[in-house]
Design an enzyme around this catalytic site. Sequence first.
Site, PDB file in Angstrom:
ATOM      1  N   GLU A 274      45.602  44.221  84.762  1.00  0.00           N
ATOM      2  CA  GLU A 274      45.875  43.316  83.643  1.00  0.00           C
ATOM      3  C   GLU A 274      46.577  44.155  82.584  1.00  0.00           C
ATOM      4  OE1 GLU A 274      42.927  40.177  82.039  1.00  0.00           O
ATOM      5  OE2 GLU A 274      42.729  41.911  80.705  1.00  0.00           O
TER       6      GLU A 274
ATOM      7  N   GLN B 269      58.288  38.691  71.160  1.00  0.00           N
ATOM      8  CA  GLN B 269      59.477  38.890  71.984  1.00  0.00           C
ATOM      9  C   GLN B 269      59.197  39.977  73.009  1.00  0.00           C
ATOM     10  OE1 GLN B 269      63.278  39.103  69.871  1.00  0.00           O
ATOM     11  NE2 GLN B 269      63.853  40.876  71.093  1.00  0.00           N
ATOM     12  N   ASP B 270      59.626  39.747  74.254  1.00  0.00           N
ATOM     13  CA  ASP B 270      59.551  40.755  75.306  1.00  0.00           C
ATOM     14  C   ASP B 270      60.967  41.204  75.637  1.00  0.00           C
ATOM     15  OD1 ASP B 270      56.802  40.418  75.481  1.00  0.00           O
ATOM     16  OD2 ASP B 270      56.876  39.232  77.315  1.00  0.00           O
ATOM     17  N   ASN B 271      61.138  42.520  75.815  1.00  0.00           N
ATOM     18  CA  ASN B 271      62.443  43.086  76.151  1.00  0.00           C
ATOM     19  C   ASN B 271      62.338  43.920  77.416  1.00  0.00           C
ATOM     20  OD1 ASN B 271      63.518  42.067  73.732  1.00  0.00           O
ATOM     21  ND2 ASN B 271      62.966  43.907  72.612  1.00  0.00           N
TER      22      ASN B 271
ATOM     23  N   HIS C 180      65.380  54.311  67.061  1.00  0.00           N
ATOM     24  CA  HIS C 180      65.654  53.045  66.390  1.00  0.00           C
ATOM     25  C   HIS C 180      64.426  52.512  65.650  1.00  0.00           C
ATOM     26  CE1 HIS C 180      68.285  52.406  70.188  1.00  0.00           C
ATOM     27  NE2 HIS C 180      68.999  53.007  69.265  1.00  0.00           N
TER      28      HIS C 180
ATOM     29  N   LYS D 231      55.861  47.885  68.518  1.00  0.00           N
ATOM     30  CA  LYS D 231      56.273  47.779  69.921  1.00  0.00           C
ATOM     31  C   LYS D 231      55.162  48.296  70.824  1.00  0.00           C
ATOM     32  CE  LYS D 231      61.165  48.528  68.877  1.00  0.00           C
ATOM     33  NZ  LYS D 231      62.306  49.453  69.022  1.00  0.00           N
TER      34      LYS D 231
ATOM     35  N   TYR E 235      59.100  46.193  76.923  1.00  0.00           N
ATOM     36  CA  TYR E 235      58.336  46.348  75.694  1.00  0.00           C
ATOM     37  C   TYR E 235      58.192  45.029  74.950  1.00  0.00           C
ATOM     38  CZ  TYR E 235      63.052  47.355  73.825  1.00  0.00           C
ATOM     39  OH  TYR E 235      64.390  47.324  73.513  1.00  0.00           O
TER      40      TYR E 235
ATOM     41  N   LYS F 207      76.805  53.682  69.672  1.00  0.00           N
ATOM     42  CA  LYS F 207      76.058  53.511  68.418  1.00  0.00           C
ATOM     43  C   LYS F 207      75.046  54.642  68.224  1.00  0.00           C
ATOM     44  CE  LYS F 207      73.143  50.095  68.134  1.00  0.00           C
ATOM     45  NZ  LYS F 207      72.531  48.764  67.990  1.00  0.00           N
TER      46      LYS F 207
END
Length: 192
Positions: free
Chosen positions: A28, A46-48, A62, A72, A132, A169
């Site tokens: 889990e 939000q999931d990335n 960042h 995060k 994340y 960047k």
Amino acid sequence: MKVEKTKLEGVVIVTPARHGDNRGFFSETFSTRAMEQAGLPSTFVQDNLSRSATKGTVRGLHCQAPPHAQTKLVRCLRGAILDVAVDARHTSPTYGEWVAVELSDDNGSALLVPAGFLHGFITLTDNVDVFYKCSDHYAPETEMSVRFDDPDLGIDWGIPADQATLSGKDGEAGSMAEFSTPFDLHGGPRTS
């Protein structure tokens, strides 16, 4: 769920239990209840997922400034990374200090990086997937970055800086000395 503190207050390693047998394992990987019982943030919006093809790919350092600062919860689903958090909280006794934790599909651990910290990672293998959870939505107008190889930070990424694969960047990011932190000691907006 095992929770390990790091030298930076609020940055913790979270390792869920794995239950295995001859078929493999079950784990889990996230539970609001378990996070709350451990006193950790549990609200994510939000999931990335990022995929990096080659070893030596650096993403970071960042953060997003308030009012869209993000906590995060970072996990490596395939391959391995060295995950780094840098304290960017104004007046913090550990401002500018960092921790690095290996996250991999083998160890199943995640790193909780609270708002007020810069975050980045380097891939330790080819074909890496990093997943994340974020506590706020992506807001590009609040994005901030610091150069991964800033000598004042002295992060040991395990490779020479000129061998890292970076985005344009990230390659143009400024130094920590030039970084005007927007964070107070608690990761909220800086008021002084």
